[in-house]
Design an enzyme around this catalytic site. Structure first.
Site, mmCIF file in Angstrom:
data_model
loop_
_atom_site.group_PDB
_atom_site.id
_atom_site.type_symbol
_atom_site.label_atom_id
_atom_site.label_comp_id
_atom_site.label_asym_id
_atom_site.label_seq_id
_atom_site.Cartn_x
_atom_site.Cartn_y
_atom_site.Cartn_z
ATOM 1 N N CYS A 373 0.836 -1.197 0.000
ATOM 2 C CA CYS A 373 0.000 0.000 0.000
ATOM 3 C C CYS A 373 0.875 1.252 0.000
ATOM 4 O O CYS A 373 1.750 1.394 -0.848
ATOM 5 C CB CYS A 373 -0.966 -0.043 1.184
ATOM 6 S SG CYS A 373 -2.263 1.205 1.129
ATOM 7 N N VAL A 374 0.689 2.165 0.957
ATOM 8 C CA VAL A 374 1.503 3.382 0.972
ATOM 9 C C VAL A 374 2.967 3.045 1.226
ATOM 10 O O VAL A 374 3.872 3.772 0.787
ATOM 11 C CB VAL A 374 0.964 4.382 2.017
ATOM 12 C CG1 VAL A 374 1.093 3.835 3.428
ATOM 13 C CG2 VAL A 374 1.682 5.719 1.910
#
EC number: 2.3.1.-
Length: 636
Positions: A373-374
């Site tokens: 994800c991030v």
């Protein structure tokens, strides 16, 4: 009196049809006339007890109101411009202006809605008479009411009143959605926001969320004489108090789990730490291991143990069992001291610090890296920075549900525009961070019908304690966001899309993903609502090297955490991410089960050399503490 009134309106002889009428009705279970005996579960039997419990429920509701009001009176909570309600009113007013400004347009919209309502009303009246109308004609087709778990109770269709509510709800929801989609003169972002906010409103106003309009809730309230409301309002007061004036939605029993006791159990040691992270090395479970260690960079928006929930679901343990020497970055839960820690700090003091630690512990300079994800977006940006600096430590990169291009970033873009971001930055400046509850609520709003309202109904209206569920425990174990880091991410990625426009400046250097030449395994999940597969697909083409694009079934979490033993879902492979995503998926090869073995084979294809198993820290670093470490224990 109530029962007599019902009988006058709905005489049994009109509501119970003979076998000929029943056999002449529509197929697929079209209902016969309504039987008045079905009303028995809805009739109040003990009004005195109900009144007493209702008073107790109101008392508990008053305590909930006090818990909400008290911190606001003390000035501990102040409503700010980043409140989604503020932006929602501004956005929807533009939709309203468009339809009200032209009387003919207003009339046409109202006519469409009234026509739909009239059709539902006519059908409901005919159902009161039986499966055929008063003149013997067949009933009109029932409107498309689609499958929806909120309306699974049989009385949503069996009882004409609740069936009427259900159909009106769906028709009205579709009508409002159409108002948004057919509004002219709005920019794409405003229309996207309007559609999102309309879905929030319709999810909140579903008849399934109210006692008087939900047959199951109504029956349970009557059966328990309101005891469910007493319990529910008590839990509501407790949850607002636990959130210090904000509702901390009760999704699972948080007392049944503890990190390090029930989850995050893979053996390992914390071998290094600094202000923003701890580095964990996991103990080998095989006699030999791959020469290249594996570094996992998880998101800091949630905690890393999503990859180590329990031994049966643990991606970390599975990697260890395949002969990988696994290192994980465990991010700090930041507070005001970390206000100035930006993306450059997370790249240098997180990823680079981990690479230096790995070399000290193993003597290896070459590493395979994973970003989730991030954490994957940070890894991609760091790879571009490394390419600029001729740093070649990371030899392969794997990205889980990672966006590098934010053109198709989904509903999270609703929360990011210049006005909202400026207000958010001002809000974060005061404390130095964004509270984890804000991010948690934003993620829950993406699927309000699944992640908010069912739990609201179950806990506060049914008065039922939620079942223990490890995934929901992790979901509720939110983290704060360091102000500088979060502002950089939102402004440079969601607002400016700077990473794929070659406009991102990281640690003083302009970076480009085209400089990243190493092999990349880019994993998307088909039902992802946070990093849509189409967005991940588009991002694949910005790297300068070969990208193995893979799509797995399910969503942002379940698609990634899918152990082979479960034999669930599937994954698709189909070569380079070229053309349109939908076309690529149609032509891709589908393989049943988990993508994990496919990824492991990909890792070993690039370097399958093995060495003797390593101990955490090697000879150079002493263990600071046992995994999962202390940073992950810090609760918001």
């Amino acid at each position: 009196m109530y029962n007599k009134r019902i009988k006058r309106v709905l005489p049994p002889e009109e509501m119970v049809t003979d076998s000929k009428q029943e056999s002449g009705g529509q197929k697929n279970g079209d209902k016969t006339g309504f039987d008045a005996t079905d009303l028995k579960p809805y009739l109040l039997k003990d009004p005195e007890t109900m009144a007493m419990n209702f008073a107790r429920a109101l008392e508990n509701l008053g305590q909930a109101a006090s818990a909400w009001l008290a911190p606001r009176e003390r000035g501990e909570i102040t409503e700010t411009a980043i409140d989604p309600m503020t932006d929602m009113v501004k956005t929807l007013s533009k939709i309203s202006e468009y339809w009200i400004s032209d009387p003919r347009r207003t009339f046409e919209a109202q006519t469409q809605l009234m026509s739909s309502f009239f059709g539902i009303w006519m059908r409901s009246m005919q159902r009161m008479q039986g499966t055929r109308g008063m003149q013997g004609e067949p009933l009109p087709p029932e409107p498309d009411t689609r499958k929806d778990k909120r309306f699974s109770d049989e009385d949503w269709q069996k009882n004409p009143f609740f069936d009427f509510l259900r159909q009106v709800y769906f028709v009205t929801s579709d009508w409002v959605d159409k108002l948004v989609s057919e509004t002219d003169g709005l920019d794409e972002h405003t229309k996207h926001k309007a559609g999102f906010y309309v879905k929030q409103i319709t999810a909140a106003l579903s008849p399934s969320n109210f006692i008087a309009t939900n047959p199951q809730l109504y029956r349970e309230t009557i059966a328990s004489n309101g005891e469910n409301l007493v319990r529910g309002m008590k839990m509501l007061a407790e949850d607002i108090a636990a959130g210090k004036g904000e509702l901390r939605l009760r999704q699972t029993d948080m007392t049944k789990f503890a990190v390090g006791r029930d989850m995050a159990l893979t053996p390992g040691k914390v071998i290094a730490q600094n202000d923003i992270c701890q580095i964990i090395q996991y103990e080998a479970s095989t006699e030999t291991v791959l020469k290249r260690p594996l570094l996992i960079c998880p998101p800091w928006i949630n905690k890393f143990y999503i990859l180590d929930l329990n031994p049966q679901k643990s991606f970390i343990k599975w990697c260890v069992d395949q002969g990988q020497t696994v290192f994980v970055i465990s991010w700090v839960n930041p507070d005001g001291r970390h206000a100035e820690k930006d993306w450059a700090a997370y790249a240098r003091e997180g990823i680079d610090f981990a690479l230096e630690t790995i070399e000290k512990a193993t003597g290896e300079k070459e590493v395979n890296a994973v970003g989730y994800c991030v954490g994957g977006t940070l890894l991609a940006a760091t790879l571009a920075l490394h390419a600029k600096e001729k740093n070649k430590r990371i030899k392969t990169a794997t990205l889980f549900t990672t966006q590098v291009d934010f053109t198709h970033a989904g509903d999270l873009k609703v929360f990011v525009d210049e006005e909202q971001l400026a207000a958010l930055e001002e809000h974060m400046q005061a404390a130095g961070y964004l509270d984890g509850s804000k991010m948690s609520m934003a993620f829950n709003m993406l699927r309000a019908s699944e992640l908010i309202w069912p739990y609201f109904v179950n806990s506060y209206l049914k008065g039922q304690e939620p079942l223990p569920f490890d995934l929901l425990f992790w979901n509720a174990d939110s983290t704060r966001m360091a102000a500088a880091n979060h502002a950089f991410y939102l402004r440079n990625c969601y607002l400016r899309n700077a990473l794929t426009q070659n406009e991102m400046i990281l640690d003083g250097k302009r970076i480009s993903l085209k400089d990243v030449k190493i092999p990349i395994y880019n994993l998307a999940t088909r039902e992802d609502h946070i990093a849509p597969a189409k967005s991940v697909f588009l991002g694949s083409r910005f790297f300068g090297g070969k990208v193995e694009f893979v799509v797995t079934g399910s969503g942002h979490i379940a698609g990634v955490v899918n152990p082979p033993d479960k034999r669930k879902y599937q994954f698709w492979t189909g070569g380079p991410a070229k053309g349109e995503y939908e076309t690529w998926l149609e032509q891709a090869s589908e393989t049943p089960g988990s993508w994990w073995p496919h990824w492991q084979a990909w890792i070993e294809t690039h370097d399958g050399r093995r060495v003797a198993a390593r101990k955490p820290g090697g000879d150079a670093l002493n263990a600071i503490e046992e995994a999962p470490g202390s940073y992950v224990m810090e609760r918001t």
